[in-house]
Every structure is written in C-alpha cells, then in structure tokens.
Design a protein around this motif. Structure first.
Motif, PDB file in Angstrom:
ATOM      1  N   SER A  50       6.180 -36.653 -31.245  1.00 47.83           N
ATOM      2  CA  SER A  50       7.602 -36.350 -30.778  1.00 47.83           C
ATOM      3  C   SER A  50       7.695 -35.202 -29.867  1.00 47.83           C
ATOM      4  O   SER A  50       8.595 -34.987 -29.235  1.00 47.83           O
ATOM      5  CB  SER A  50       8.589 -36.645 -32.014  1.00 47.83           C
TER       6      SER A  50
ATOM      7  N   THR B 154       7.653 -40.855 -27.814  1.00 45.76           N
ATOM      8  CA  THR B 154       7.998 -41.306 -29.058  1.00 45.76           C
ATOM      9  C   THR B 154       8.244 -42.796 -29.095  1.00 45.76           C
ATOM     10  O   THR B 154       7.953 -43.614 -29.672  1.00 45.76           O
ATOM     11  CB  THR B 154       9.309 -40.531 -29.644  1.00 45.76           C
TER      12      THR B 154
ATOM     13  N   VAL C  24       4.247 -40.650 -35.084  1.00 50.53           N
ATOM     14  CA  VAL C  24       5.398 -40.707 -34.191  1.00 50.53           C
ATOM     15  C   VAL C  24       6.155 -39.069 -34.310  1.00 50.53           C
ATOM     16  O   VAL C  24       6.606 -38.454 -33.525  1.00 50.53           O
ATOM     17  CB  VAL C  24       6.629 -41.383 -34.901  1.00 50.53           C
TER      18      VAL C  24
END
Length: 459
Positions: free
Chosen positions: A43, A50, A39
C-alpha cells in the motif's frame, strides 16, 4: 452413571475439538495475516498497487478453489477410512488427489499468466492497476502447483487427527514469507524494491520452502504419507473420490468465480472502492479463521463417527458444534462492532480518502460475520462430512448466482446505492444459503457411511 457418561463424552469432544480446531484456526489466521501483510506493505506504493494485489490474487483464489474441492473430497474420504483403520486406502486417495490436481492446474497456471491482461480487464478499466497485476501473476506462476501439494498433505494429516504438524510448518513458512516481503517489496537488506512483483516472488520462494520441509518431515518420521508412490492404483477408490470431487470442485470453482464477480462489481464502482474491498477481504478471512478451525474439527470428528457407523454420535456432535458456532459468532460480531474504529485504523482505512466508504461498510462487515460463519459450519463442518457435495453445489448456485450477484449488481449499477449498501445486498446470498442449508441439516440426509463395502449405509 448416565450423567458421568455424558460428561466423559463432552470432555472427549472438547479435547478432540481443541486438538484439531486450535491448530487449524491459528494456521488460518497466520495465512490471513500474511495476506494482510502483502496488502499493507504494498500500500505504500499507492492505491493502484493495493488494488492490483487484490485483483491479481483473486485469480489465484479462484484456481485455489479447484484445490479446495479436491482437498475436501480427499479429507472426507480419509476421515472415514481412517475411522475404519484402512491406511492403505488413505494413501491411495491422497496420491490420486495430488495427481488429479496437478493435471488440472498446469494448464490453468499457464493460462493465467498468458492471458493476464485480458482477464484483469474484466475487473478494472485502470491500465496502471492491470500492468502491476500482470507482474504479480508472472512472478507467482509456480505458486498454484506448489500450493496444491501442500493442501493435499494438510488435508490428509488433519483428517487423521494431526493438525499440529501442518501448523508448525506453515508458521515457519509464513515467517519466511513475511521476511522475504520485507526484503523484496520495499528493498531492504540490499535487495531491490520490487513492489507488487516482490510480493509475488516472496510467495513463490516461500511455497518452494514449504514443500521441501514437508518432504523432509515425511521422510524423517517415516510418515504414512511417505509411501504414496508404492501404492497400486485402486479404480474403485478413485471412482468414489471422483464422485465426491466433481461436485466439490464444481462448487468451489462456482463459489470462487462468484467472489471474483463480486470484486468485478466493486472494481467498476471505482478504484477507491476496489482498494477498500481488497483491504476488507484479508481482514474478514482473519476473523473467519476461528470458525474455519471449528468447522474442520467438526468435519473430521463427524467423518470418523460416520466411518464407524456411530450415527447418533455424529448427530449429537453436529448439534453441539452448531450451537457453539452461533454463540461464538455473535460474540465476535459484537466485539468487532465495539472496536470498529481501531480496526479501520489498523487497516489504514481511517484516512480522509477511505473513511467515507469504510466507516459505514465496517458495520455491515461486523454483523454479517455471524451469518457467514453459521453457513460455514453447516456446509463445511456438517453437510460435506456426509458427502453432501451435490446439494451444496445446487445451493451455492441458487444463493450466489440467482440471488446474491444479481442483487449486488442491481444495487451498484441500476439503483446506484452507496458502497456500504451494496455490501448489504451482497449478504442476501448468506440469508438464502442459511435457510436452505439449515433445512437440509435438519433432514439428516448427510448421516451416512461413504466407505467402500458400506453401500453408503444411512442412519
């Protein structure tokens, strides 16, 4: 002499708990760190990337619940048969669990890829998020089948007291996975920057590597699991497995589907809400790793005691683990609350975009931890060790589908409450669950021998 005997028992319990619990906790933490790494690395490609990893991986999570139910039945029976010294039936159980899971997961894996766009529209109306999620599910198509084999090997080893080997293999695999993430997500060392698709491809390659390492290890050590293919079918053992697996799998899928519906609720509150929810998930899993290790150790130790028909020892073990779990859970909740600012910074949730949602929500996450973990210990560590899968299925349906999900949906869409109060509504499930599970624990219905020939002898 009695005092010395109790001290000796306590030392033995602590030793067995550390031997089983620490490796499982560390492995669970490493898996959660990997999910966080996915993640956090993705991101940098934006909020949509995300959120896409969060919604796509949730479908895999629901499918993994099928494996979890099979792995649970596998582990419960192997712990009790291992307590009796019946290695042949341990092999037969593992072989049947692997075969049954592959039969179930092949069509599930195909359906997730073919209908990816349709199923993700349930979670979010954002077509950019859906397009990225489709790429993730395509590149991760083989992951479920590979993960199933790994879970069955791990549950079999842990139930016989060997939690270190799965940890060592997982640690190496996770290192490989994170390195591949670095190469494939962001395009380092000459690799193309694949973003979300790179995270999925890295996971697939790492799972192939993990299965190969397991096979090499089993052959090199002449492990008892090596001879799975030489065992003849045993319909009586298979029936006892199915009797545990059906409610176990149903329960796991019901719970997994419920967590998916929670995500759908937060996803329809907005993409920002979905992104924050997706970031909190892997972090909560990281915090739970300690308790997961304790619950696995508790389940194995109790299971072996029940297989030996040492029922009083099983009761004392359960009582000790439950007290320890509550104390550790409260201490961790307090620690998280004190350092909540640092946690938000670490998760990159302290920006102007996310902080209005994440700051009040992290308080709920902190104090909900001990509640969730008390339930984890009673359900996975105690009740399931005695084959209480049917009760757990009924309990989860009432707590999640009758209370938790309706309360959360009402809070989000009818009352229009803010993000953190919707999180509070979600915890109503845990309160109901704790009430039902603790009452069942105190009845001691779970104290019974499940092995063939025992006629399910109860205390």
């Amino acid at each position: 002499m009695k005092s010395l005997s109790l001290t000796s028992k306590s030392r033995s319990l602590i030793s067995r708990t550390l031997k089983l619990g620490i490796p499982v906790a560390v492995q669970s933490a490493l898996v959660s760190i990997l999910a966080l790494a996915d993640v956090l690395m993705v991101s940098s490609f934006g909020e949509a990337a995300t959120a896409s990893v969060g919604i796509a991986s949730k479908w895999h999570f629901v499918a993994i619940m099928v494996m979890a139910g099979l792995g649970m039945a596998n582990g419960i029976l192997i712990a009790q048969y291992w307590g009796k010294g019946d290695i042949s039936r341990c092999r037969k159980i593992t072989r049947f669990a692997i075969t049954a899971g592959l039969v179930l997961l092949v069509p599930i894996s195909i359906a997730i890829v073919v209908f990816a766009e349709s199923i993700m529209q349930l979670q979010t109306p954002d077509m950019n998020v859906i397009a990225l999620g489709k790429d993730y599910l395509l590149y991760a198509a083989p992951v479920l089948l590979l993960t199933h084999i790994i879970i069955m090997f791990e549950s079999s080893m842990r139930s016989t007291g060997n939690a270190v080997t799965p940890l060592n293999i997982a640690a190496v695999t996770i290192g490989v996975n994170i390195f591949l993430n670095y190469c494939l997500i962001q395009g380092n060392f000459g690799f193309p920057a694949m973003g979300v698709a790179g995270a999925a491809l890295a996971t697939t390659i790492a799972r192939v590597f993990q299965v190969l390492v397991f096979v090499i290890y089993l052959n090199k050590r002449n492990h008892w699991l090596k001879k799975l293919k030489f065992e003849q079918r045993d319909t009586a053992v298979e029936r006892s497995f199915i009797k545990l697996a059906i409610p176990g799998v149903s329960n796991a899928v019901l719970w997994g589907a419920g967590t998916l519906v929670y995500q759908i609720i937060f996803g329809h509150m907005g993409t920002t809400e979905l992104a924050v929810f997706s970031m909190f998930g892997p972090f909560e899993s990281l915090c739970y790793s300690v308790f997961f290790g304790l619950s696995v150790a508790c389940s194995v130790i109790i299971g072996q005691s029940l297989g030996q028909r040492d029922f009083e020892e099983a009761k004392e073990t359960a009582k000790t683990f439950l007290k320890c779990n509550i104390a550790v859970g409260f201490a961790m909740s307090t620690l998280m609350f004190v350092f909540r600012g640092e946690v938000l910074s670490w998760l990159s949730l302290d920006t102007d975009q996310y902080l209005p949602l994440s700051a009040p929500a992290i308080v709920v996450v902190c104090w909900g931890l001990w509640l969730r973990m008390s339930n984890l210990m009673i359900i996975n560590g105690i009740l399931r060790a005695g084959g209480e899968n049917a009760f757990c299925l009924r309990m989860d349906f009432i707590a999640m589908w009758v209370v938790g999900l309706p309360f959360t949906a009402i809070a989000a869409f009818i009352l229009g409450l803010p993000f953190h109060l919707v999180y509070v509504a979600m915890l109503c499930e845990e309160i109901v669950k704790l009430s039902l599970c603790y009452y069942r624990y105190r009845q001691f219905i779970w104290v019974k021998d499940l092995t063939l020939g025992s006629d399910t002898v109860k205390a």
